[in-house]
Design an enzyme around this catalytic site. Structure first.
Site, PDB file in Angstrom:
ATOM      1  N   ARG A  93       9.851  -7.385  -3.310  1.00  0.00           N
ATOM      2  CA  ARG A  93       8.793  -6.907  -2.423  1.00  0.00           C
ATOM      3  C   ARG A  93       7.642  -7.905  -2.509  1.00  0.00           C
ATOM      4  O   ARG A  93       7.191  -8.246  -3.604  1.00  0.00           O
ATOM      5  CB  ARG A  93       8.316  -5.536  -2.876  1.00  0.00           C
ATOM      6  CG  ARG A  93       7.065  -5.107  -2.147  1.00  0.00           C
ATOM      7  CD  ARG A  93       6.581  -3.771  -2.657  1.00  0.00           C
ATOM      8  NE  ARG A  93       5.304  -3.440  -2.078  1.00  0.00           N
ATOM      9  CZ  ARG A  93       4.264  -2.992  -2.769  1.00  0.00           C
ATOM     10  NH1 ARG A  93       4.350  -2.829  -4.066  1.00  0.00           N
ATOM     11  NH2 ARG A  93       3.141  -2.702  -2.160  1.00  0.00           N
ATOM     12  N   HIS A 183       1.354  -1.277   2.748  1.00  0.00           N
ATOM     13  CA  HIS A 183       2.194  -0.092   2.468  1.00  0.00           C
ATOM     14  C   HIS A 183       3.290   0.097   3.522  1.00  0.00           C
ATOM     15  O   HIS A 183       3.772   1.216   3.725  1.00  0.00           O
ATOM     16  CB  HIS A 183       1.349   1.208   2.447  1.00  0.00           C
ATOM     17  CG  HIS A 183       0.545   1.412   1.204  1.00  0.00           C
ATOM     18  ND1 HIS A 183      -0.555   2.240   1.185  1.00  0.00           N
ATOM     19  CD2 HIS A 183       0.675   0.921  -0.043  1.00  0.00           C
ATOM     20  CE1 HIS A 183      -1.072   2.245  -0.041  1.00  0.00           C
ATOM     21  NE2 HIS A 183      -0.355   1.440  -0.795  1.00  0.00           N
ATOM     22  N   ARG A 244     -10.860   1.917  -4.944  1.00  0.00           N
ATOM     23  CA  ARG A 244     -11.369   1.195  -3.771  1.00  0.00           C
ATOM     24  C   ARG A 244     -12.165   2.124  -2.881  1.00  0.00           C
ATOM     25  O   ARG A 244     -11.792   3.284  -2.672  1.00  0.00           O
ATOM     26  CB  ARG A 244     -10.207   0.604  -2.958  1.00  0.00           C
ATOM     27  CG  ARG A 244      -9.591  -0.588  -3.626  1.00  0.00           C
ATOM     28  CD  ARG A 244      -8.391  -1.086  -2.835  1.00  0.00           C
ATOM     29  NE  ARG A 244      -7.227  -1.142  -3.686  1.00  0.00           N
ATOM     30  CZ  ARG A 244      -5.964  -1.088  -3.258  1.00  0.00           C
ATOM     31  NH1 ARG A 244      -5.698  -0.990  -1.981  1.00  0.00           N
ATOM     32  NH2 ARG A 244      -4.983  -1.142  -4.123  1.00  0.00           N
ATOM     33  N   GLU A 388      10.499   3.032  -1.954  1.00  0.00           N
ATOM     34  CA  GLU A 388      10.370   1.694  -1.360  1.00  0.00           C
ATOM     35  C   GLU A 388      11.591   0.834  -1.658  1.00  0.00           C
ATOM     36  O   GLU A 388      12.010   0.021  -0.833  1.00  0.00           O
ATOM     37  CB  GLU A 388       9.115   0.990  -1.909  1.00  0.00           C
ATOM     38  CG  GLU A 388       7.825   1.584  -1.406  1.00  0.00           C
ATOM     39  CD  GLU A 388       6.608   0.929  -2.033  1.00  0.00           C
ATOM     40  OE1 GLU A 388       6.677   0.546  -3.213  1.00  0.00           O
ATOM     41  OE2 GLU A 388       5.583   0.809  -1.346  1.00  0.00           O
TER      42      GLU A 388
END
Ligand code: ADP
Length: 409
Positions: A93, A183, A244, A388
């Site tokens: 990834r 994402h 964040r 994922e």
């Protein structure tokens, strides 16, 4: 075909060795082994396991991703999967494909250079994967089949109305500034899985997917394509996250730099690492801890959770407007999958548009796939645990399959 999937996060390396039944994209996977190294950069927590239950659990210093990769490969070797008949391909990834990578790519020297060259727009994002890619090549040889799968690729065809910022177009084009979105693998997984569960063609679906973990983002998906997403040029834009800030007034960084007498890098660090749930609560970036504190009456923890949920609700509303309503809203990620309380808060008061949770089913759904909306609700709400690695393995096999077919011609 046995494929090793390597997924580097901001402080983790996760991997799975998956056996795919056919060398085609419709493959079914069996997990032969897998694990995670957590807290890379400090005292790393190693948790590896084979399907037969053989495992490695250890805490030791893991300075960087090169060392993490070495630990992983040593263990894979120790369980016999580096021998012939073991791993036959590797899928990595890679967070940022930038303007170049809109689909998976076979890794060679040129591709590595191109990922490296993306540093000017993504200074931090790709370093962990690049380290893992280099380690894997050093271990397995430069001609071993390896594929890079990009997190930005799913969003690369967003309409310009969603992908462009309202800044001078010459500046945007000169510096390749656009809303890249992130994402992508997670959002794609949720959409594709929903289509399978409901036995409906993806092409006919309008979906809003929410990936709520340490990093958080929402995506509007129309006909299987991402048409808008909340992260932008960097993963800092959009929803409130663990550390964040998400969206702030663009004037704020300059204001803080001037008034606090610090340089802009320092402010960027505040917004990336000291804001979000952590900054507002003053306590933790971990939603579980904050929900615990909130139940004991901690006002700052309550406020952090309230802002988090309000921002997510607002984003869902914006995407309903963007794609003309939706068939379903889907929750994934550590918070989305495991917190009935957060899901209930986000969905509260949305009956007006046909979105209503079944309270009992929502409360009982923790970490499992389920429909949590009322039978009568017009808009489905689902929890879909995100995998994922399943997307990466399919893309890797498909990419190698296409190349092999091409070479055989
Ligand atoms: P990352 O984005 O790093 O992959 P995860 O998807 O693992 O992160 O999500 C981490 C977040 O999920 C943390 O805020 C954690 O507190 C939250 N989480 C995990 N389990 C629960 C739970 N049972 N209730 C509430 N939040 C949870």
């Amino acid at each position: 075909m046995n494929v090793l999937i390597i997924n580097c996060g901001s402080s983790t390396l996760k991997f799975k060795v998956m056996e795919t039944r056919h060398d085609t994209p419709s493959c079914h996977e069996r997990i032969l082994a897998g694990g995670i190294i957590d807290r890379i950069g400090g005292q790393g927590e190693i948790r590896f396991k084979t399907e037969d239950g053989e495992d490695l659990r250890e805490v030791r210093e893991v300075k960087d991703y090169e060392i993490a990769s070495d630990i992983m490969f040593d263990w894979i070797e120790s369980i016999g999967l580096m021998k012939p008949g073991g791993i036959e391909a590797v899928g990595h990834r890679v967070v940022h494909g930038g303007y170049r990578f809109v689909e998976p790519a076979i890794i060679d020297d040129e591709v590595i250079d191109a990922i490296e060259a993306m540093r000017n727009i993504a200074p931090l994002h790709n370093d962990p994967s690049l380290k893992a890619i280099r380690s894997a090549r050093a271990r397995l040889g430069p001609h071993f089949p390896m594929v890079a799968v990009f997190d930005t690729a799913f969003h690369c065809n967003m309409p310009e109305s969603a992908s462009r910022y309202a800044i001078p177009i010459e500046l945007a084009d000169k510096h390749r500034i656009r809303r890249y979105g992130f994402h992508g693998l997670a959002h794609r997984f949720m959409a594709e899985r929903y289509a399978i569960i409901t036995e409906r063609p993806l092409k006919e679906l309008r979906l809003v997917t929410l990936q709520l973990g340490n990093g958080c983002s929402a995506t509007a998906i129309d006909g299987g394509r991402s048409v808008d997403t909340s992260m932008g040029f960097t993963p800092l834009e959009g929803l409130m996250m663990g550390t964040r800030s998400g969206d702030v007034d663009p004037h704020l960084p300059g204001f803080l730099a001037r008034h606090e007498g610090v340089d802009i890098e320092e402010v960027e660090d505040w917004l990336n690492r000291r804001s979000g749930l952590l900054g507002v609560s003053g306590h933790s970036n971990d939603m579980r801890e904050l929900l615990g504190k909130k139940s004991k009456g901690d006002l700052r923890a309550s406020l952090a959770v309230e802002i988090f949920c309000y921002r997510a609700k607002k984003q869902i509303g914006a995407y309903f407007a963007a794609i003309g309503g939706a068939d379903a809203v889907i929750f994934g990620g550590g918070i989305g999958e495991n917190s009935p309380e957060v899901r209930a808060r986000i969905c509260a008061g949305m009956e007006w548009c046909g979105l209503a949770l079944d309270e009992d089913i929502n409360a009982g759904t923790i970490g499992s796939e389920n429909r949590i909306s009322k039978d009568s609700a017009r808009i489905h709400v689902y929890v879909i645990p995100v995998d994922e690695e399943a997307v990466i393995v399919r893309d890797t096999v498909l990419c190698l399959h296409i190349i092999n077919r091409h070479l055989r011609r």
